[in-house]
Design a protein around this motif. Structure first.
Motif, PDB file in Angstrom:
ATOM      1  N   PRO A 149       0.765  -1.012  -0.010  1.00  0.00           N
ATOM      2  CA  PRO A 149      -0.261  -0.036  -0.041  1.00  0.00           C
ATOM      3  C   PRO A 149       0.846   1.300   0.057  1.00  0.00           C
ATOM      4  O   PRO A 149       2.015   1.271   0.292  1.00  0.00           O
ATOM      5  N   TYR A 171     -10.545   0.191  -1.515  1.00  0.00           N
ATOM      6  CA  TYR A 171     -10.113   1.679  -1.630  1.00  0.00           C
ATOM      7  C   TYR A 171      -9.429   2.272  -0.267  1.00  0.00           C
ATOM      8  O   TYR A 171      -9.774   1.728   0.710  1.00  0.00           O
ATOM      9  N   TYR A 172      -8.605   3.233  -0.668  1.00  0.00           N
ATOM     10  CA  TYR A 172      -7.893   3.781   0.442  1.00  0.00           C
ATOM     11  C   TYR A 172      -7.379   5.154   0.629  1.00  0.00           C
ATOM     12  O   TYR A 172      -7.087   5.859  -0.808  1.00  0.00           O
ATOM     13  N   TYR A 182      -6.596   5.734  -3.390  1.00  0.00           N
ATOM     14  CA  TYR A 182      -5.785   4.633  -3.906  1.00  0.00           C
ATOM     15  C   TYR A 182      -6.755   3.313  -4.129  1.00  0.00           C
ATOM     16  O   TYR A 182      -7.600   3.461  -3.376  1.00  0.00           O
ATOM     17  N   TYR A 183      -6.604   2.801  -5.170  1.00  0.00           N
ATOM     18  CA  TYR A 183      -7.217   1.381  -5.301  1.00  0.00           C
ATOM     19  C   TYR A 183      -6.408   0.171  -5.448  1.00  0.00           C
ATOM     20  O   TYR A 183      -5.343  -0.069  -5.884  1.00  0.00           O
ATOM     21  N   CYS A 184      -6.900  -0.701  -4.675  1.00  0.00           N
ATOM     22  CA  CYS A 184      -6.075  -2.035  -4.681  1.00  0.00           C
ATOM     23  C   CYS A 184      -7.186  -3.047  -5.376  1.00  0.00           C
ATOM     24  O   CYS A 184      -8.378  -3.345  -4.782  1.00  0.00           O
ATOM     25  N   THR A 188      -2.187  -5.044  -6.532  1.00  0.00           N
ATOM     26  CA  THR A 188      -1.533  -3.836  -7.034  1.00  0.00           C
ATOM     27  C   THR A 188      -2.202  -2.738  -6.422  1.00  0.00           C
ATOM     28  O   THR A 188      -3.425  -2.714  -6.772  1.00  0.00           O
ATOM     29  N   TRP A 189      -1.664  -1.611  -6.024  1.00  0.00           N
ATOM     30  CA  TRP A 189      -2.286  -0.273  -5.713  1.00  0.00           C
ATOM     31  C   TRP A 189      -2.218   0.502  -6.715  1.00  0.00           C
ATOM     32  O   TRP A 189      -0.877   0.965  -7.085  1.00  0.00           O
TER      33      TRP A 189
END
Length: 225
Positions: A149, A171-172, A182-184, A188-189
């Motif tokens: 992350p 999501y973060y 950010y999307y995981c 992959t982030w």
């Protein structure tokens, strides 16, 4: 985000004081009797932990608590069966591959977020601690890395995590460093949109919460901040 989607009960772990998890009946607008937490590391921040409701576990769903093992401080997941009212060790630290034992002077609090569409609909959680980020299949309990992350998913500024309300990932929001979402996808982030200016200024440490409002039928999913 630990809401029982079958009964409308919100679960909230107390981070200080008595060893209890609070229950709130959303429809009745009333607090119910608390329930005990699992056996957790009692020192420093070790008694804190992430909490999620998993609707597919047991007869009436279950709570998953991602916390520090009382015996050796390493990450583990305990499960509370709603129907039976019993805690059990789901994934022990001895072989769970959920991260390493953190130094004694490091905050040990952990995060967990459920996505019902992960793992082709089996459902899964993404967990984060100082030991890294991992994903767990709610059906098979298989554990695998969730990649790296943008920052450690640890408190106080690293707990802004939620399931994708219409997809299979998570999501973060990193407003304390980059000011971006950010999307995981599970491994992959990827940097996404910039956060609103009042909470997205890099270096901003405002505590914020991400809550996924999942898509149902023709309704699209959204993230409430």
């Amino acid at each position: 985000n630990a809401v029982d989607t079958n009964t409308g009960i919100l679960y909230k772990m107390k981070f200080r004081g008595a060893d209890r998890i609070m229950r709130y009946d959303i429809d009745a607008d009333d607090f119910l009797a608390t329930i005990a937490r699992p056996s957790m590391e009692p020192t420093n921040y070790g008694h804190d932990g992430g909490l999620e409701f998993i609707p597919t576990r047991g007869a009436s769903g279950a709570l998953w608590c991602f916390h520090a093992d009382r015996n050796n401080n390493t990450p583990m997941i305990s499960e509370y069966d709603i129907a039976t009212g019993v805690w059990s060790t789901l994934l022990s630290s001895s072989g769970s591959q959920l991260g390493i034992r953190p130094p004694d002077d490091i905050v040990r609090t952990m995060a967990i977020s459920y996505n019902p569409r992960a793992f082709s609909g089996a459902g899964g959680v993404l967990v984060g601690s100082i030991g890294g980020a991992y994903k767990v299949n709610c059906a098979t309990l298989a554990i695998s890395s969730a990649g790296t992350p943008p920052r450690e998913i640890t408190p106080a500024n690293g707990l802004k995590l939620c399931g994708d309300p219409s997809g299979t990932g998570w999501y973060y929001a990193d407003n304390s460093v980059s000011g971006y979402m950010y999307y995981c996808d599970g491994s992959t982030w990827t940097q996404q949109e910039q956060l609103p200016s009042d909470i997205g200024t890099p270096g901003n440490t405002y505590p914020i919460v991400l809550c996924p409002i999942h898509a149902e039928g023709s309704n699209y999913g959204v993230i409430w901040l």
